[in-house]
Scaffold this motif. Sequence first.
Motif, PDB file in Angstrom:
ATOM      1  N   ARG A 189      -1.503  16.902  58.841  1.00  0.00           N
ATOM      2  CA  ARG A 189      -3.144  16.543  58.539  1.00  0.00           C
ATOM      3  C   ARG A 189      -2.895  16.624  57.384  1.00  0.00           C
ATOM      4  O   ARG A 189      -3.763  16.307  56.548  1.00  0.00           O
ATOM      5  CB  ARG A 189      -4.145  17.373  59.420  1.00  0.00           C
ATOM      6  CG  ARG A 189      -5.502  16.984  59.333  1.00  0.00           C
ATOM      7  CD  ARG A 189      -6.210  17.531  60.340  1.00  0.00           C
ATOM      8  NE  ARG A 189      -7.687  17.155  60.033  1.00  0.00           N
ATOM      9  CZ  ARG A 189      -8.396  17.610  60.961  1.00  0.00           C
ATOM     10  NH1 ARG A 189      -8.572  18.637  61.154  1.00  0.00           N
ATOM     11  NH2 ARG A 189     -10.291  17.420  60.175  1.00  0.00           N
ATOM     12  N   GLY A 190      -2.328  18.154  56.204  1.00  0.00           N
ATOM     13  CA  GLY A 190      -2.460  18.203  55.521  1.00  0.00           C
ATOM     14  C   GLY A 190      -1.979  17.712  54.173  1.00  0.00           C
ATOM     15  O   GLY A 190      -2.786  17.832  52.999  1.00  0.00           O
ATOM     16  N   ALA A 191      -0.748  16.581  54.544  1.00  0.00           N
ATOM     17  CA  ALA A 191      -0.280  15.948  54.257  1.00  0.00           C
ATOM     18  C   ALA A 191      -0.951  14.476  53.810  1.00  0.00           C
ATOM     19  O   ALA A 191      -1.383  13.760  52.804  1.00  0.00           O
ATOM     20  CB  ALA A 191       1.556  15.251  54.684  1.00  0.00           C
ATOM     21  N   ILE A 192      -1.875  14.592  54.936  1.00  0.00           N
ATOM     22  CA  ILE A 192      -2.765  12.906  54.795  1.00  0.00           C
ATOM     23  C   ILE A 192      -4.113  12.930  54.105  1.00  0.00           C
ATOM     24  O   ILE A 192      -4.453  12.268  53.180  1.00  0.00           O
ATOM     25  CB  ILE A 192      -3.172  12.835  56.352  1.00  0.00           C
ATOM     26  CG1 ILE A 192      -2.352  12.318  57.449  1.00  0.00           C
ATOM     27  CG2 ILE A 192      -3.838  11.555  56.680  1.00  0.00           C
ATOM     28  CD1 ILE A 192      -2.719  12.349  58.546  1.00  0.00           C
ATOM     29  N   VAL A 193      -4.407  14.669  54.060  1.00  0.00           N
ATOM     30  CA  VAL A 193      -5.446  14.905  53.532  1.00  0.00           C
ATOM     31  C   VAL A 193      -5.138  15.109  51.589  1.00  0.00           C
ATOM     32  O   VAL A 193      -6.025  14.244  50.577  1.00  0.00           O
ATOM     33  CB  VAL A 193      -5.769  15.942  53.402  1.00  0.00           C
ATOM     34  CG1 VAL A 193      -7.093  17.218  52.316  1.00  0.00           C
ATOM     35  CG2 VAL A 193      -7.176  16.118  54.958  1.00  0.00           C
ATOM     36  N   ALA A 194      -3.824  15.217  51.442  1.00  0.00           N
ATOM     37  CA  ALA A 194      -3.692  15.553  50.084  1.00  0.00           C
ATOM     38  C   ALA A 194      -3.477  14.216  49.238  1.00  0.00           C
ATOM     39  O   ALA A 194      -4.692  13.827  48.757  1.00  0.00           O
ATOM     40  CB  ALA A 194      -2.021  16.045  49.434  1.00  0.00           C
ATOM     41  N   GLY A 195      -2.930  13.480  50.464  1.00  0.00           N
ATOM     42  CA  GLY A 195      -2.851  11.908  49.482  1.00  0.00           C
ATOM     43  C   GLY A 195      -3.660  10.789  49.149  1.00  0.00           C
ATOM     44  O   GLY A 195      -4.497  10.360  48.664  1.00  0.00           O
ATOM     45  N   LEU A 196      -4.952  11.262  50.351  1.00  0.00           N
ATOM     46  CA  LEU A 196      -6.407  10.767  50.808  1.00  0.00           C
ATOM     47  C   LEU A 196      -6.953  10.889  48.984  1.00  0.00           C
ATOM     48  O   LEU A 196      -6.950  10.475  48.153  1.00  0.00           O
ATOM     49  CB  LEU A 196      -6.765  10.518  51.931  1.00  0.00           C
ATOM     50  CG  LEU A 196      -6.565  10.072  53.290  1.00  0.00           C
ATOM     51  CD1 LEU A 196      -7.796   9.969  54.483  1.00  0.00           C
ATOM     52  CD2 LEU A 196      -6.645   8.572  52.490  1.00  0.00           C
ATOM     53  N   VAL A 197      -6.903  12.486  48.835  1.00  0.00           N
ATOM     54  CA  VAL A 197      -7.311  12.224  48.251  1.00  0.00           C
ATOM     55  C   VAL A 197      -7.205  11.646  46.151  1.00  0.00           C
ATOM     56  O   VAL A 197      -7.563  12.101  45.472  1.00  0.00           O
ATOM     57  CB  VAL A 197      -7.545  14.119  47.607  1.00  0.00           C
ATOM     58  CG1 VAL A 197      -7.649  15.283  46.037  1.00  0.00           C
ATOM     59  CG2 VAL A 197      -7.901  15.180  48.707  1.00  0.00           C
TER      60      VAL A 197
END
Length: 230
Positions: free
Chosen positions: A152-160
């Motif tokens: 989830r952390g990688a997903i959020v970082a990518g979306l940002v």
Amino acid sequence: MEAIASALSDPALAYPAALTLKVAAITLAFHLVLGLGLGWALAKPRWPGRTMLDILVTLPLVFPPLALGFFLLLLLGRRSALGAWLDAAFGFSFIFTVKGVVLASVIAGLPLVVKPVEAAIAGISKSLGEASRTLGRSEWETFLYVIVPNIRGAIVAGLVLATARSMGEVGITLMLGGNIVGKTNTVSLEIYNAVFNGEYPRAVVLSGALGLASILVFVLLRRSARPVLT
């Protein structure tokens, strides 16, 4: 202060601002779905077509936006085979429409979602997936309930990163959307227009507003990940 008040109170800014928010919301949904799907596919090594898919996903990072937009214009224009077929079969066109603006936004930010997700999935211990399958879960259930929560952390970082990149997109949008006032002009294109016309105070104000919007998206997405990250 007068320049700031004048720029922010300009009625002509209402449509670009609304369009930018609309495109950002649609793009975020596409990035989430495509980022997870393509990241999962690319995390799997040695399958036919993987290298080509990786090249296509990575292309917006290394190819000049204006050139990429031009090639997409040639590919999707009504005089092209694909563009003519879409128009004849579905009455659908990306060129000089809001759909084109959305497509440009999705393409511009997509690799910034896919690459972190791909790396995160590849870094997860294979034992997690094997344990899930041993418990009777399917490949889809394993991905949804085991892998996704752990990245989830990688997903959020990518979306940002992708959202910030997409909101500031000009080159591809200019080619596909056409910068038509009242139809396809986003805030980024309004900044471009202001600079082109020598309206630098207006460009400064709009740039600041767009930067604040990007920061707000960052804060909201980071908060959505906090329960897992902490």
